[in-house]
Design a protein around this motif. Structure first.
Motif, PDB file in Angstrom:
ATOM      1  N   ALA A 278      63.303   2.302 -37.282  1.00 20.69           N
ATOM      2  CA  ALA A 278      63.905   3.227 -36.597  1.00 20.69           C
ATOM      3  C   ALA A 278      63.328   4.189 -36.075  1.00 20.69           C
ATOM      4  O   ALA A 278      63.699   4.474 -34.789  1.00 20.69           O
ATOM      5  CB  ALA A 278      64.694   3.870 -37.890  1.00 20.69           C
ATOM      6  N   GLN A 279      62.051   4.751 -36.327  1.00 20.80           N
ATOM      7  CA  GLN A 279      61.555   5.690 -35.513  1.00 20.80           C
ATOM      8  C   GLN A 279      60.710   5.128 -34.171  1.00 20.80           C
ATOM      9  O   GLN A 279      60.671   5.730 -33.204  1.00 20.80           O
ATOM     10  CB  GLN A 279      60.152   6.409 -36.338  1.00 20.80           C
ATOM     11  CG  GLN A 279      60.953   7.232 -37.413  1.00 20.80           C
ATOM     12  CD  GLN A 279      59.590   7.628 -38.450  1.00 20.80           C
ATOM     13  OE1 GLN A 279      58.879   6.885 -38.848  1.00 20.80           O
ATOM     14  NE2 GLN A 279      59.913   8.952 -38.860  1.00 20.80           N
ATOM     15  N   ARG A 280      60.535   3.855 -34.132  1.00 24.02           N
ATOM     16  CA  ARG A 280      60.016   3.106 -33.065  1.00 24.02           C
ATOM     17  C   ARG A 280      61.045   3.244 -31.890  1.00 24.02           C
ATOM     18  O   ARG A 280      60.843   3.399 -30.826  1.00 24.02           O
ATOM     19  CB  ARG A 280      59.311   1.954 -33.372  1.00 24.02           C
ATOM     20  CG  ARG A 280      58.196   1.862 -34.311  1.00 24.02           C
ATOM     21  CD  ARG A 280      57.413   0.527 -34.435  1.00 24.02           C
ATOM     22  NE  ARG A 280      58.103  -0.549 -34.962  1.00 24.02           N
ATOM     23  CZ  ARG A 280      58.281  -1.055 -36.037  1.00 24.02           C
ATOM     24  NH1 ARG A 280      57.623  -0.413 -37.088  1.00 24.02           N
ATOM     25  NH2 ARG A 280      59.147  -2.078 -36.438  1.00 24.02           N
ATOM     26  N   LEU A 281      62.083   2.713 -32.371  1.00 20.93           N
ATOM     27  CA  LEU A 281      63.118   2.587 -31.645  1.00 20.93           C
ATOM     28  C   LEU A 281      63.799   3.880 -30.936  1.00 20.93           C
ATOM     29  O   LEU A 281      63.790   4.017 -29.799  1.00 20.93           O
ATOM     30  CB  LEU A 281      64.518   2.142 -32.342  1.00 20.93           C
ATOM     31  CG  LEU A 281      65.877   1.951 -31.710  1.00 20.93           C
ATOM     32  CD1 LEU A 281      65.951   1.062 -30.393  1.00 20.93           C
ATOM     33  CD2 LEU A 281      67.049   1.705 -32.657  1.00 20.93           C
ATOM     34  N   ARG A 282      63.636   4.941 -31.850  1.00 18.65           N
ATOM     35  CA  ARG A 282      64.174   6.228 -31.514  1.00 18.65           C
ATOM     36  C   ARG A 282      62.937   6.686 -30.261  1.00 18.65           C
ATOM     37  O   ARG A 282      63.468   7.557 -29.436  1.00 18.65           O
ATOM     38  CB  ARG A 282      64.221   7.154 -32.547  1.00 18.65           C
ATOM     39  CG  ARG A 282      65.755   6.781 -33.272  1.00 18.65           C
ATOM     40  CD  ARG A 282      65.764   7.741 -34.522  1.00 18.65           C
ATOM     41  NE  ARG A 282      66.205   9.035 -34.231  1.00 18.65           N
ATOM     42  CZ  ARG A 282      67.515   9.430 -34.026  1.00 18.65           C
ATOM     43  NH1 ARG A 282      68.582   8.414 -34.004  1.00 18.65           N
ATOM     44  NH2 ARG A 282      67.782  10.510 -33.875  1.00 18.65           N
ATOM     45  N   ALA A 283      61.860   6.447 -30.640  1.00 22.17           N
ATOM     46  CA  ALA A 283      60.728   6.992 -29.727  1.00 22.17           C
ATOM     47  C   ALA A 283      61.081   6.429 -28.316  1.00 22.17           C
ATOM     48  O   ALA A 283      60.756   7.047 -27.182  1.00 22.17           O
ATOM     49  CB  ALA A 283      59.285   6.634 -30.374  1.00 22.17           C
ATOM     50  N   GLY A 284      61.352   5.247 -28.399  1.00 24.64           N
ATOM     51  CA  GLY A 284      61.506   4.235 -26.982  1.00 24.64           C
ATOM     52  C   GLY A 284      62.742   4.890 -26.190  1.00 24.64           C
ATOM     53  O   GLY A 284      62.919   5.274 -24.956  1.00 24.64           O
ATOM     54  N   PHE A 285      63.941   5.209 -27.006  1.00 27.89           N
ATOM     55  CA  PHE A 285      65.028   5.824 -26.595  1.00 27.89           C
ATOM     56  C   PHE A 285      64.871   7.049 -25.817  1.00 27.89           C
ATOM     57  O   PHE A 285      65.345   7.496 -24.938  1.00 27.89           O
ATOM     58  CB  PHE A 285      66.320   5.940 -27.465  1.00 27.89           C
ATOM     59  CG  PHE A 285      67.008   4.715 -27.482  1.00 27.89           C
ATOM     60  CD1 PHE A 285      67.544   3.958 -26.463  1.00 27.89           C
ATOM     61  CD2 PHE A 285      67.435   4.146 -28.921  1.00 27.89           C
ATOM     62  CE1 PHE A 285      68.423   2.898 -26.586  1.00 27.89           C
ATOM     63  CE2 PHE A 285      68.180   2.891 -28.938  1.00 27.89           C
ATOM     64  CZ  PHE A 285      68.948   2.450 -27.614  1.00 27.89           C
ATOM     65  N   GLU A 286      64.100   7.928 -26.831  1.00 27.02           N
ATOM     66  CA  GLU A 286      63.787   9.447 -26.434  1.00 27.02           C
ATOM     67  C   GLU A 286      62.817   9.226 -25.073  1.00 27.02           C
ATOM     68  O   GLU A 286      63.239  10.250 -24.088  1.00 27.02           O
ATOM     69  CB  GLU A 286      63.069  10.113 -27.291  1.00 27.02           C
ATOM     70  CG  GLU A 286      63.857  10.592 -28.532  1.00 27.02           C
ATOM     71  CD  GLU A 286      63.386  11.056 -29.782  1.00 27.02           C
ATOM     72  OE1 GLU A 286      62.183  10.835 -29.991  1.00 27.02           O
ATOM     73  OE2 GLU A 286      64.121  11.207 -30.894  1.00 27.02           O
ATOM     74  N   ALA A 287      62.095   8.484 -24.988  1.00 30.98           N
ATOM     75  CA  ALA A 287      61.436   8.422 -23.428  1.00 30.98           C
ATOM     76  C   ALA A 287      62.343   8.057 -22.477  1.00 30.98           C
ATOM     77  O   ALA A 287      62.319   8.628 -21.536  1.00 30.98           O
ATOM     78  CB  ALA A 287      60.176   7.331 -23.464  1.00 30.98           C
ATOM     79  N   VAL A 288      63.068   6.994 -22.487  1.00 32.70           N
ATOM     80  CA  VAL A 288      64.082   6.733 -21.249  1.00 32.70           C
ATOM     81  C   VAL A 288      64.944   7.983 -21.268  1.00 32.70           C
ATOM     82  O   VAL A 288      65.101   8.568 -20.036  1.00 32.70           O
ATOM     83  CB  VAL A 288      64.933   5.597 -21.956  1.00 32.70           C
ATOM     84  CG1 VAL A 288      66.150   5.485 -20.743  1.00 32.70           C
ATOM     85  CG2 VAL A 288      64.285   4.332 -22.112  1.00 32.70           C
ATOM     86  N   ARG A 289      65.417   8.715 -22.158  1.00 29.28           N
ATOM     87  CA  ARG A 289      66.214   9.992 -22.069  1.00 29.28           C
ATOM     88  C   ARG A 289      65.446  11.007 -21.447  1.00 29.28           C
ATOM     89  O   ARG A 289      66.103  11.722 -20.623  1.00 29.28           O
ATOM     90  CB  ARG A 289      66.753  10.383 -23.554  1.00 29.28           C
ATOM     91  CG  ARG A 289      67.652  11.708 -23.376  1.00 29.28           C
ATOM     92  CD  ARG A 289      68.848  11.454 -22.546  1.00 29.28           C
ATOM     93  NE  ARG A 289      69.926  10.926 -23.091  1.00 29.28           N
ATOM     94  CZ  ARG A 289      71.294  10.633 -22.670  1.00 29.28           C
ATOM     95  NH1 ARG A 289      71.275  10.907 -21.598  1.00 29.28           N
ATOM     96  NH2 ARG A 289      71.866  10.003 -23.377  1.00 29.28           N
ATOM     97  N   ARG A 290      64.273  11.190 -21.756  1.00 28.96           N
ATOM     98  CA  ARG A 290      63.445  12.246 -21.032  1.00 28.96           C
ATOM     99  C   ARG A 290      63.459  12.022 -19.590  1.00 28.96           C
ATOM    100  O   ARG A 290      63.465  12.717 -18.749  1.00 28.96           O
ATOM    101  CB  ARG A 290      62.152  12.351 -21.687  1.00 28.96           C
ATOM    102  CG  ARG A 290      61.880  13.072 -22.677  1.00 28.96           C
ATOM    103  CD  ARG A 290      60.274  13.475 -23.118  1.00 28.96           C
ATOM    104  NE  ARG A 290      59.538  12.459 -23.321  1.00 28.96           N
ATOM    105  CZ  ARG A 290      59.386  11.448 -24.429  1.00 28.96           C
ATOM    106  NH1 ARG A 290      59.926  11.893 -25.306  1.00 28.96           N
ATOM    107  NH2 ARG A 290      58.810  10.488 -24.328  1.00 28.96           N
ATOM    108  N   GLY A 291      63.288  10.683 -19.217  1.00 25.40           N
ATOM    109  CA  GLY A 291      62.886  10.127 -17.882  1.00 25.40           C
ATOM    110  C   GLY A 291      64.321  10.439 -17.121  1.00 25.40           C
ATOM    111  O   GLY A 291      64.291  10.658 -15.888  1.00 25.40           O
ATOM    112  N   ALA A 292      65.400  10.156 -17.763  1.00 24.49           N
ATOM    113  CA  ALA A 292      66.834   9.808 -17.106  1.00 24.49           C
ATOM    114  C   ALA A 292      67.450  11.200 -17.156  1.00 24.49           C
ATOM    115  O   ALA A 292      68.014  11.521 -16.102  1.00 24.49           O
ATOM    116  CB  ALA A 292      67.665   8.950 -17.905  1.00 24.49           C
ATOM    117  N   GLY A 293      67.122  11.994 -17.836  1.00 27.04           N
ATOM    118  CA  GLY A 293      67.776  13.531 -18.137  1.00 27.04           C
ATOM    119  C   GLY A 293      68.951  13.532 -18.970  1.00 27.04           C
ATOM    120  O   GLY A 293      69.382  12.373 -19.178  1.00 27.04           O
TER     121      GLY A 293
END
Ligand code: 9PG
Length: 564
Positions: free
Chosen positions: A374-389
């Motif tokens: 779950a944490q690996r998945l969220r780390a990935g999503f959070e990186a995408v969100r940081r980039g996307a805004g």
């Protein structure tokens, strides 16, 4: 070790027997407290050595085996429905089940022991005390949770599959149990709590869109895309989304292949100039071994559990074979993901369909072994969100559901639709109901209504409006559109707009009208409901907030509507 505990508030008078897990816990200590209707617990490594912990569970003796048990699927594409535990076999135990498919559809990818059925994050079953009982994890931010049933023994398991360093202490998500006369209400109540705790993103307007996938699949080209863009002005669409097929390689999302000579900037700005939100598909956590992303792009792949080979997330014919899984516990990889998303948004894409996102939850060898799936998945999503805004719409797909709450604005909550009612193929042995088929998408739409506007905006997958080159009858086309509308979620068209007639346009307008009416009510906590979810699988009935009742024959797609 057996511990007597106070029964949950509304339980029958006999006390529940709660047992510690049968296997030795060695240096690991589980601290737990079952008070009323809530289990609070944590796990600690009391030794000087790191310990790998798969799961921590508590067993509850129910007194008798339930007759109906909701089996909730792990991921967007996983089947959900009620089973009779006396007769059901866990799909993971079916012959021919393979690790990758099990890992797609369960938190714990290893086969269930004989006689056990399991449900991910939550279940509802008939309560020996009368009525219905729900068991559910109150979040899936730090780890997944599975409810397992064998006979009258219910085992709630926090799934960790991670290393505990010496002295490390991890709080586990609480488990709650709720009882009541209406199983759907129990799911709504539980889901609302999860959504609040995980800061669900539920505020965006529900998109109405067009998507290239279900007519062209990976053969989409710029000519077809532009012809549809030109035809789109008379359609009530917000989003115009290019799906799989533009990328030169999986992982190299910021380039286009020779079927899209204009490139990202021109494509996105032409879509925006036509009045639509430019949308783009990507599978952010997968990469071709020959991609730039895994080369000069700086991203690294996770390795298989033996640590020797790269971790393969899918073997895909059209994509060119084995696709590797990005290591979302590695800071350089997260930077590369963030840069990718930022570059796509800078090119003009404002809606990203993030697909095959189960990838970082597969078992493997990761740079940081202390993180759970779950944490690996969220780390990935959070990186995408940081980039996307913050204001770009992120749509999850092929995603483990619970752990994605708070990460995405919309979520595919079922398997792919197809221009046929039932499926002819099985792409995940032992997981019937996950194959692309309109009947399967419809079953998931009914089974997961309670997520809508509590966890995200539900995406039931695309309506199928075409009347030619389809195996769907006109009645089945109408049934699926009616259910998509009644669900109140996203409405996405995936036909060649240049070939659709006025009938299709009217059907879409009706569908959007109903969906927006239902959604307005869902935003106030009163969305569409499925009253027969615990009666049979697949469920057949959807009731809208204003009392319209739609009943679908799952075999034929015939629809009966009654309006109050
Ligand atoms: C693009 C598609 C569409 C679709 C998604 C997802 O197992 N498989 O090989 C498999 C293929 C496609 C698929 C799911 C599984 O569909 O749901 O909407 O975006 O990818 O490739």
């Amino acid at each position: 070790m057996v511990v007597r505990a106070r029964p949950p508030a509304a339980a029958p008078p006999a006390p529940l027997t709660v047992e510690r897990p049968g296997r030795p816990t060695g240096p690991v200590e589980v601290i737990w407290d079952l008070t009323g209707d809530r289990l609070r617990w944590s796990v600690a490594n009391r030794s000087d050595e790191p310990v790998h912990v798969d799961g921590v569970s508590v067993v509850v003796a129910l007194g008798r085996r339930p007759r109906r048990f909701l089996r909730h699927g792990y991921q967007s594409w996983s089947p959900t429905g009620v089973v009779d535990p006396a007769a059901a076999v866990d799909p993971s135990a079916a012959s021919g089940s393979v690790l990758l498919w099990r890992a797609w559809h369960q938190a714990d990818p290893w086969p269930a022991p004989p006689g056990e059925v399991r449900s991910e994050q939550v279940t509802v079953h008939d309560d020996p005390g009368g009525g219905w009982r729900l068991w559910g994890f109150t979040a899936a931010r730090d780890h997944e949770g599975t409810v397992r049933l064998a006979g009258d023994r219910l085992r709630v398991e926090a799934w960790l599959d991670c290393r505990l360093e010496p002295g490390a202490h991890r709080d586990l998500h609480d488990v709650v149990t709720l009882t009541g006369p209406d199983p759907h209400r129990l799911l709504e109540t539980w889901a609302a709590g999860v959504g609040e705790r995980m800061a669900a993103r539920t505020g965006a307007p529900a998109p109405v869109g067009w998507c290239s996938w279900y007519h062209w699949f990976s053969d989409i080209d710029e000519t077809a895309l532009r012809a549809n863009l030109a035809a789109a002005d008379r359609w009530p669409l917000d989003v115009f989304q290019l799906d799989d097929g533009y990328q030169p390689r999986i992982g190299d999302w910021t380039a286009t292949n020779d079927r899209f000579p204009s490139g990202h900037g021109r494509l996105a700005s032409d879509i925006a100039a036509a009045g639509f939100t430019p949308g783009l598909w990507l599978a952010p956590f997968l990469a071709d071994p020959d991609s730039r992303l895994l080369g000069s792009g700086g991203a690294r792949a996770a390795r298989w559990v033996d640590g020797r080979r790269p971790l393969v997330g899918i073997v895909h014919g059209t994509w060119g074979g084995r696709m590797h899984v990005l290591d979302t516990t590695d800071p350089a990889t997260l930077d590369a993901l963030e840069r990718t998303a930022a570059e796509l948004v800078a090119a003009g894409w404002r809606y990203l369909k993030l697909d095959f996102t189960y990838a970082p939850t597969l078992p493997g060898t990761w740079a940081d072994p202390t993180l759970t799936a779950a944490q690996r998945l969220r780390a990935g999503f959070e990186a995408v969100r940081r980039g996307a805004g913050d204001d770009v719409f992120l749509l999850g797909c092929g995603a483990p559901l619970g752990a994605s709450v708070g990460m995405v604005d919309g979520m595919r909550i079922g398997p792919d639709v197809a221009p046929r009612w039932r499926s002819g193929e099985l792409h995940a042995p032992g997981y019937p109901g996950s194959e692309p088929a309109t009947a399967n998408a419809l079953a998931a739409t009914l089974a997961r209504l309670w997520m809508h506007r509590r966890w995200w905006i539900n995406d039931p997958d695309c309506v199928m409006l075409r009347h030619e080159r389809t195996d769907l009858t006109p009645a089945q086309v109408g049934t699926w559109a009616a259910v998509v509308g009644a669900s109140g979620g996203m409405v996405v068209v995936s036909d060649d707009l240049t070939r659709l007639d006025g009938r299709a346009l009217r059907l879409l307008a009706d569908t959007v009208g109903t969906a927006r009416r239902v959604d307005a009510s869902a935003r106030a906590g009163d969305g569409a409901r499925c009253p027969d979810l615990l009666d049979h699988a697949p469920p057949r009935v959807i009731v809208t907030p204003d009392g319209a009742r739609l009943e679908v024959d799952p075999a034929t797609g015939a629809l009966r509507v009654s309006v109050p």
